[in-house]
Design an enzyme around this catalytic site. Structure first.
Site, PDB file in Angstrom:
ATOM      1  N   GLY A 116      43.689  38.480  31.026  1.00 30.28           N
ATOM      2  CA  GLY A 116      43.868  37.798  32.304  1.00 30.28           C
ATOM      3  C   GLY A 116      42.636  36.982  32.661  1.00 30.28           C
ATOM      4  O   GLY A 116      41.880  36.565  31.767  1.00 30.28           O
ATOM      5  N   GLY A 118      39.670  37.640  33.943  1.00 32.70           N
ATOM      6  CA  GLY A 118      38.359  38.142  33.501  1.00 32.70           C
ATOM      7  C   GLY A 118      38.137  37.868  32.018  1.00 32.70           C
ATOM      8  O   GLY A 118      37.085  37.348  31.613  1.00 32.70           O
ATOM      9  N   ASP A 141      50.660  40.419  37.123  1.00 30.02           N
ATOM     10  CA  ASP A 141      50.554  39.806  38.456  1.00 30.02           C
ATOM     11  C   ASP A 141      51.065  38.360  38.499  1.00 30.02           C
ATOM     12  O   ASP A 141      51.308  37.825  39.563  1.00 30.02           O
ATOM     13  CB  ASP A 141      49.090  39.791  38.925  1.00 30.02           C
ATOM     14  CG  ASP A 141      48.482  41.181  38.996  1.00 30.02           C
ATOM     15  OD1 ASP A 141      49.246  42.150  39.006  1.00 30.02           O
ATOM     16  OD2 ASP A 141      47.245  41.279  39.035  1.00 30.02           O
TER      17      ASP A 141
HETATM   18  O1  F6P Z   1      45.794  42.826  37.376  1.00 28.25           O
HETATM   19  C1  F6P Z   1      46.705  43.811  37.042  1.00 28.25           C
HETATM   20  C2  F6P Z   1      46.636  44.993  37.974  1.00 28.25           C
HETATM   21  O2  F6P Z   1      47.593  45.929  37.567  1.00 28.25           O
HETATM   22  C3  F6P Z   1      46.771  44.650  39.456  1.00 28.25           C
HETATM   23  O3  F6P Z   1      48.092  44.420  39.857  1.00 28.25           O
HETATM   24  C4  F6P Z   1      46.160  45.868  40.092  1.00 28.25           C
HETATM   25  O4  F6P Z   1      45.716  45.584  41.381  1.00 28.25           O
HETATM   26  C5  F6P Z   1      45.012  46.187  39.154  1.00 28.25           C
HETATM   27  O5  F6P Z   1      45.359  45.619  37.896  1.00 28.25           O
HETATM   28  C6  F6P Z   1      44.742  47.645  38.976  1.00 28.25           C
HETATM   29  O6  F6P Z   1      43.623  47.808  38.165  1.00 28.25           O
HETATM   30  P1  F6P Z   1      43.199  49.215  37.535  1.00 28.25           P
HETATM   31  O7  F6P Z   1      44.136  49.543  36.415  1.00 28.25           O
HETATM   32  O8  F6P Z   1      41.814  48.989  37.043  1.00 28.25           O
HETATM   33  O9  F6P Z   1      43.294  50.237  38.621  1.00 28.25           O
END
Ligand code: F6P
Length: 304
Positions: A116, A118, A141
């Site tokens: 994504g 990053g 997303d």
């Molecule tokens: O960017 C994808 C995502 O699943 C977002 O929808 C969500 O806010 C975030 O990553 C959650 O991140 P992590 O898995 O680090 O909690």
């Protein structure tokens, strides 16, 4: 001269369809172009720590339908800001030159970075240092710039829609308000599309400011008796490029609805359920198409 080689890594959070990309890239590279494929473990961490595996036909066989990524992922690893312990203290160092040396030593013709925002930012910085990079956009997303759609979104939308479908019956039985909180960070696509597909009465998304007064009015009207902007921060992850983790707004809204209307309300937070499990056919197709296109770009040396 030996065979040409490419590298592949999956960065950031996982997402249904990553394995389909790994499979598509590997099969196309081996079958069509006679190349070797090196898969780095855990995103950029594998590039930093020299951890990789040669991907063969056998290794990618049977993974098309699997969620997650056989290579592992990391949403913290960053060659330009690598965190190490020095004299008991954590310090950030730039190890990108070391990564570029590994890229050269392995004789990589290109590196396919699946990820994504990053991952693409880091991949872009490595490209500036001379690495040939092909980026494959990934996120549930659907929030990547210059990108109409991403694989993973359809699967997450399906999970969220099914959850809303299931909650309808219990909502009706108890005459309750059911609030479903979905992922998406600052993008409302998942909420909007699963909400419309699931017949939600009210859909709140970050892009549109809403008035709680209006929410109460619709809830009252919809009950048998009778617009976002706001964010809730769940926690801060200091060593992550995306420090802010959102979550929990549904509890606040539930409380406000009960206080204002007296109508009972319940919350379901779908969380990582949306990122797991087998990808939908649409996501498998999109991921496979991206994989084949990525290989075409590697071979044609085209710059897009
Ligand atoms: O960017 C994808 C995502 O699943 C977002 O929808 C969500 O806010 C975030 O990553 C959650 O991140 P992590 O898995 O680090 O909690």
């Amino acid at each position: 001269m030996g065979k040409k080689r490419i590298g592949i890594l999956t960065g950031g959070g996982d997402c249904p369809g990553l394995n389909a990309v790994i499979r598509g890239v590997t099969k196309t590279a081996i079958n069509k172009y006679g190349m070797e494929v090196i898969g780095f473990h855990d995103g950029f961490e594998g590039l930093i720590e020299n951890r990789f595996t040669f991907l063969t036909f056998e290794k990618v066989s049977g993974i098309l339908t699997q969620g997650g990524t056989i290579l592992g992922a990391s949403n913290k690893a960053n060659p330009f800001e690598h965190i190490v312990l020095e004299n008991g203290k954590t310090v950030t160092i730039d190890v990108s030159d070391q990564c570029m040396e590994l890229y050269q030593d392995l004789g990589l013709d290109a590196l396919i970075a699946v990820g994504g925002d990053g991952t693409m930012t880091i991949a872009g910085m490595l490209a500036e240092k001379g690495a040939r990079i092909v980026g494959v956009p990934k996120t549930i997303d659907k929030d990547l710039m210059e990108t109409d759609t991403t694989f993973g979104f359809d699967t997450a939308r399906q999970v969220a829609t099914e959850a809303i479908d299931r909650l309808h019956s219990t909502a009706q039985s108890h005459h309750r308000v059911m609030i479903v909180e979905v992922m998406g960070r600052n993008a409302g696509w998942l909420a909007l599309e699963s909400g419309v597909a699931g017949g939600g009465d009210i859909i709140l998304i970050p892009e549109l400011p809403y008035q709680m007064k209006e929410v109460y009015r619709v809830v009252r009207q919809r009950s048998r008796f009778g617009k976002g902007g706001e964010q809730v921060v769940k926690k801060i992850v200091e060593d992550s490029p995306e420090r802010v983790r959102l979550g929990g707004i549904s509890h606040r809204i539930s409380h406000q609805i009960e206080e204002a209307t007296g109508i009972e309300s319940r919350v379901t937070i779908l969380g990582h359920l949306q990122r797991g499990g087998t990808p939908t056919p649409l996501d498998r197709l999109l991921a496979t198409r991206f994989a084949v296109k990525a290989m075409e770009l590697v071979v044609s040396q085209e710059r897009k």
